[in-house]
Design a protein around this motif. Structure first.
Motif, PDB file in Angstrom:
ATOM      1  N   SER A   1      40.677  40.172  45.426  1.00  0.00           N
ATOM      2  CA  SER A   1      39.314  40.503  45.736  1.00  0.00           C
ATOM      3  C   SER A   1      38.734  41.665  44.695  1.00  0.00           C
ATOM      4  O   SER A   1      39.410  42.550  44.257  1.00  0.00           O
ATOM      5  CB  SER A   1      39.244  40.947  47.280  1.00  0.00           C
ATOM      6  OG  SER A   1      39.260  39.961  48.185  1.00  0.00           O
TER       7      SER A   1
ATOM      8  N   ILE B   1      34.701  40.427  56.835  1.00  0.00           N
ATOM      9  CA  ILE B   1      36.276  40.586  57.194  1.00  0.00           C
ATOM     10  C   ILE B   1      36.207  41.772  58.502  1.00  0.00           C
ATOM     11  O   ILE B   1      36.944  41.750  59.146  1.00  0.00           O
ATOM     12  CB  ILE B   1      36.922  41.208  55.988  1.00  0.00           C
ATOM     13  CG1 ILE B   1      38.339  41.095  56.462  1.00  0.00           C
ATOM     14  CG2 ILE B   1      36.426  42.740  55.598  1.00  0.00           C
ATOM     15  CD1 ILE B   1      39.055  39.563  56.569  1.00  0.00           C
TER      16      ILE B   1
ATOM     17  N   ASP C   1      44.814  40.332  51.026  1.00  0.00           N
ATOM     18  CA  ASP C   1      43.702  40.525  49.965  1.00  0.00           C
ATOM     19  C   ASP C   1      44.037  39.817  48.905  1.00  0.00           C
ATOM     20  O   ASP C   1      44.896  40.372  48.101  1.00  0.00           O
ATOM     21  CB  ASP C   1      43.443  41.747  50.007  1.00  0.00           C
ATOM     22  CG  ASP C   1      42.441  42.012  48.849  1.00  0.00           C
ATOM     23  OD1 ASP C   1      41.383  41.384  48.619  1.00  0.00           O
ATOM     24  OD2 ASP C   1      42.293  43.086  48.179  1.00  0.00           O
TER      25      ASP C   1
ATOM     26  N   ALA D   1      42.219  36.267  52.537  1.00  0.00           N
ATOM     27  CA  ALA D   1      41.137  36.692  52.156  1.00  0.00           C
ATOM     28  C   ALA D   1      40.649  36.965  50.661  1.00  0.00           C
ATOM     29  O   ALA D   1      41.459  37.606  49.937  1.00  0.00           O
ATOM     30  CB  ALA D   1      40.417  37.848  53.061  1.00  0.00           C
TER      31      ALA D   1
ATOM     32  N   ASN E   1      37.338  38.042  48.488  1.00  0.00           N
ATOM     33  CA  ASN E   1      35.829  38.624  48.367  1.00  0.00           C
ATOM     34  C   ASN E   1      35.140  38.344  49.541  1.00  0.00           C
ATOM     35  O   ASN E   1      33.983  37.508  49.874  1.00  0.00           O
ATOM     36  CB  ASN E   1      35.034  37.943  47.373  1.00  0.00           C
ATOM     37  CG  ASN E   1      35.676  38.620  45.938  1.00  0.00           C
ATOM     38  OD1 ASN E   1      36.074  39.533  45.908  1.00  0.00           O
ATOM     39  ND2 ASN E   1      35.281  37.893  44.748  1.00  0.00           N
ATOM     40  N   GLU E   2      35.774  38.583  50.826  1.00  0.00           N
ATOM     41  CA  GLU E   2      35.219  38.375  52.113  1.00  0.00           C
ATOM     42  C   GLU E   2      34.558  39.629  52.759  1.00  0.00           C
ATOM     43  O   GLU E   2      34.591  39.773  53.971  1.00  0.00           O
ATOM     44  CB  GLU E   2      36.360  37.778  53.201  1.00  0.00           C
ATOM     45  CG  GLU E   2      36.886  36.425  52.622  1.00  0.00           C
ATOM     46  CD  GLU E   2      35.715  35.379  52.853  1.00  0.00           C
ATOM     47  OE1 GLU E   2      34.689  35.496  53.461  1.00  0.00           O
ATOM     48  OE2 GLU E   2      36.226  34.045  52.723  1.00  0.00           O
ATOM     49  N   GLU E   3      34.115  40.673  51.930  1.00  0.00           N
ATOM     50  CA  GLU E   3      33.497  41.707  52.688  1.00  0.00           C
ATOM     51  C   GLU E   3      32.384  41.488  53.372  1.00  0.00           C
ATOM     52  O   GLU E   3      32.243  42.398  54.499  1.00  0.00           O
ATOM     53  CB  GLU E   3      33.172  42.661  51.545  1.00  0.00           C
ATOM     54  CG  GLU E   3      31.880  42.379  50.726  1.00  0.00           C
ATOM     55  CD  GLU E   3      31.432  43.314  49.415  1.00  0.00           C
ATOM     56  OE1 GLU E   3      30.313  43.000  49.002  1.00  0.00           O
ATOM     57  OE2 GLU E   3      32.002  44.250  49.449  1.00  0.00           O
TER      58      GLU E   3
ATOM     59  N   THR F   1      36.742  44.124  50.219  1.00  0.00           N
ATOM     60  CA  THR F   1      37.464  43.312  51.352  1.00  0.00           C
ATOM     61  C   THR F   1      38.387  44.137  51.818  1.00  0.00           C
ATOM     62  O   THR F   1      38.677  44.261  53.008  1.00  0.00           O
ATOM     63  CB  THR F   1      37.954  42.115  50.819  1.00  0.00           C
ATOM     64  OG1 THR F   1      36.727  41.149  50.662  1.00  0.00           O
ATOM     65  CG2 THR F   1      38.817  41.277  51.858  1.00  0.00           C
TER      66      THR F   1
END
Length: 252
Positions: free
Chosen positions: A53, A26, A50, A19, A21-23, A57
């Motif tokens: 990020s 996620i 992570d 991941a 920057n998959e806030e 995330t």
């Protein structure tokens, strides 16, 4: 609840999710994967890797029930390898943060591993429509990929002993690493290709105003088929993968 389920048992399965920057997705991804894995009744561990990020995330993934491993790689093969090293589970599943894995897919993947498969992958569907040109390019590419029965990067399963025997994902590649791993595994044993589909985000199809994405993918595909693969060894040549916008996924 702890990061392993059931908490008192050594995990038989590890699900690794890279991941960056998959806030936006996620929590949904971790929640869905946990639910599916719990329904299978095997001890498992869910590891979110992570990769540098700059958003929330890691915090969100941990709150959703994942174990978070922080790395500073910005290289997908290395990130997936870091996730594999963070667990000792004999079965490994790699799933992308923007991908939904139905219970039937994970159940059948484990069934194949139990039956002696060295690893495998599945078909891929997309969660929405992209630009028609880019979408057509993706469809044509997937037909070619399916004909070889190779795993797509968004979902791949493998036995740890086989994964380690071939050296994991080849970290020379910033894209296409699943191709080389699939090939290496196929040379060592039965590689299972599931007919069921995982559902991945169409955000790459929606990026780059369609035509630009189409031309980039066509160019990369043509060079790859011609044997010129150096662009896949450069992050900067793959900006639509490494620097693209992140968005939510409308998958229940």
């Amino acid at each position: 609840m702890g990061p392993m389920d059931p908490a008192a048992e050594r995990p038989h399965l590890a699900i690794v999710v890279p991941a960056w920057n998959e806030e936006a997705v996620i929590a949904q991804t971790v929640g869905q994967l946990r639910e599916v894995a719990l329904n299978l009744g095997r001890p498992f561990e869910l590891v979110v890797v992570d990769d540098a990020s700059s958003d929330r995330t890691a915090e969100i993934a941990a709150a959703a029930g994942a174990r978070v491993v922080r790395v500073e790689k910005r290289q997908i093969a290395a990130v997936r390898n870091a996730g594999a090293r963070a667990t000792t589970a004999p079965y490994l599943v790699f799933a992308d943060a923007d991908t939904w894995v139905p219970e039937t897919v994970l159940r059948h993947a484990l069934r194949e591993l139990d039956a002696g498969a060295i690893g495998g992958g599945s078909r891929v569907a997309f969660d929405g429509r992209g630009h028609p040109l880019a979408e057509g390019c993706f469809v044509a590419f997937m037909v070619l990929w399916y004909s070889q029965e190779l795993a797509a990067g968004c979902f791949l399963f493998v036995r740890r002993d086989a994964f380690e025997a071939v050296g994991g994902f080849d970290e020379r590649w910033f894209a296409g690493e699943e191709y080389w791993l699939s090939r290496a595994l196929t040379d060592r044993g039965r590689f299972a290709f599931l007919r069921e589909e995982v559902v991945s985000s169409a955000r790459k199809q929606r990026a780059g105003h369609g035509l630009g994405m189409l031309l980039r993918l066509l160019g990369l595909t043509a060079m790859f088929l011609a044997g010129y693969r150096r662009p896949l060894q450069s992050r900067d040549r793959l900006g639509f993968w490494y620097y693209g916008t992140r968005e939510g996924k409308p998958v229940d």
